[in-house]
Write an enzyme that holds these catalytic residues in place. Structure first.
Site, short mmCIF file in Angstrom:
data_model
loop_
_atom_site.label_atom_id
_atom_site.label_comp_id
_atom_site.label_asym_id
_atom_site.label_seq_id
_atom_site.Cartn_x
_atom_site.Cartn_y
_atom_site.Cartn_z
N ALA A 38 0.82 -1.20 0.00
CA ALA A 38 0.00 0.00 0.00
C ALA A 38 0.86 1.25 0.00
O ALA A 38 1.96 1.27 0.54
CB ALA A 38 -0.92 0.01 1.22
N CYS A 39 0.34 2.31 -0.62
CA CYS A 39 0.97 3.64 -0.52
C CYS A 39 -0.13 4.68 -0.52
O CYS A 39 -1.31 4.34 -0.59
CB CYS A 39 1.97 3.88 -1.64
SG CYS A 39 1.23 4.09 -3.26
N GLY A 40 0.23 5.93 -0.46
CA GLY A 40 -0.74 7.01 -0.33
C GLY A 40 -1.89 6.90 -1.31
O GLY A 40 -3.06 7.00 -0.95
N ASN A 41 -1.56 6.68 -2.58
CA ASN A 41 -2.59 6.68 -3.61
C ASN A 41 -2.77 5.36 -4.32
O ASN A 41 -3.65 5.23 -5.15
CB ASN A 41 -2.25 7.71 -4.67
CG ASN A 41 -1.84 9.00 -4.05
OD1 ASN A 41 -2.63 9.65 -3.42
ND2 ASN A 41 -0.58 9.35 -4.18
N VAL A 88 -3.46 3.37 0.85
CA VAL A 88 -3.47 3.10 2.28
C VAL A 88 -4.90 3.08 2.82
O VAL A 88 -5.27 2.21 3.61
CB VAL A 88 -2.61 4.16 3.03
CG1 VAL A 88 -2.91 4.16 4.51
CG2 VAL A 88 -1.13 3.87 2.79
#
Lengths: 153, 96
Positions: free
Chosen positions: B7-10, B40
């Protein structure tokens, strides 16, 4: 080779220093804007993302990958904008590991082309020697020399 | 089969990079695994359905609920370091 492609598409720039990371992100976006990949709305979105999520866009030491979401407002084409800054840009005043001098801004409205970009970029940035060489480039000519040195796709 | 999510910010940039890297490392370790990726926000609500979550160190705290339910939350400092990923996979016992 991704780096050669970025030069050919005129998506590179080289800068001395910035007052803050927001200025740096806008400068990183300039070539993408000029060449019709993005509009200002996308840069606003990228800055808002960093404000919301913190400096996680510094993905490895010295290297930032500013981006927002796929198909975000202001994205017209899929591409990567490269910027090299002489003076480190600070994203977190308390964490020097979140300093960056190499910027690869991502813009995407086409997941397939984007995934291809990400794969090439990931390959490139996994090579520590190449990253160290990138930290020394000051213009397209020197960037192309790095591209030639490491060749490949 | 092990089920993990990056997962990452977008869900557009680093999570895809993490996904590529962890897929490679799991393969090297001969671990049978499916790897998804997402933002995320989305990943934190789905995390309980996974054995492990791989995120940038910044985001570890977003997964407290899943962590309390036994999901391994792996925070990465250098998203592209296969060495760090391998060490943390072993540390979490995901190679077993």
């Amino acid at each position: 080779m991704l780096l050669r492609e970025l030069v050919e598409k005129k998506l590179t720039c080289y800068e001395e220093s910035f007052a803050d990371w927001k200025e740096a992100i806008r400068a990183n976006g300039n070539p993408l804007k000029r060449e019709g990949y993005i509009e200002d709305a996308y840069l606003d979105a990228v800055i808002a993302c960093v404000e919301k999520y913190g400096p996680y866009i510094v993905i490895i030491p010295n290297v930032a990958m500013p981006h927002s979401t796929e198909g975000a407002p202001g994205v017209l084409k899929t591409g990567i904008g490269f910027m090299k800054v002489e003076e480190a840009v600070h994203f977190d005043p308390n964490d020097p590991e979140k300093d960056a001098r190499l910027f690869f801004m991502l813009a995407s409205n086409d997941s397939e082309a984007h995934l291809n970009n990400i794969m090439q970029l990931s390959e490139l940035l996994s090579n520590d020697d190449l990253v160290n060489d990138l930290l020394t480039v000051k213009n397209d000519e020197e960037l192309l020399a790095v591209a030639d040195k490491y060749g490949g796709e | 089969m092990l089920k993990v999510i990056a997962a990452c910010g977008n869900g557009m940039g680093s999570s895809q990079m993490i996904k590529m890297k962890i897929t490679k490392v799991f393969k090297k370790l001969n671990v049978d695994v499916t790897v998804d990726h997402n933002s995320v926000g989305a990943a934190s609500s789905m995390a309980v359905n996974y054995d492990a979550v791989f995120v940038s160190q910044n985001f570890v705290d977003n997964f407290k609920t899943a962590a309390s339910k036994g999901v391994k939350i792996i925070g990465l400092k250098n998203l592209l370091s296969e060495q760090e990923i391998e060490e943390k996979i072993k540390e979490a016992g995901l190679d077993k």
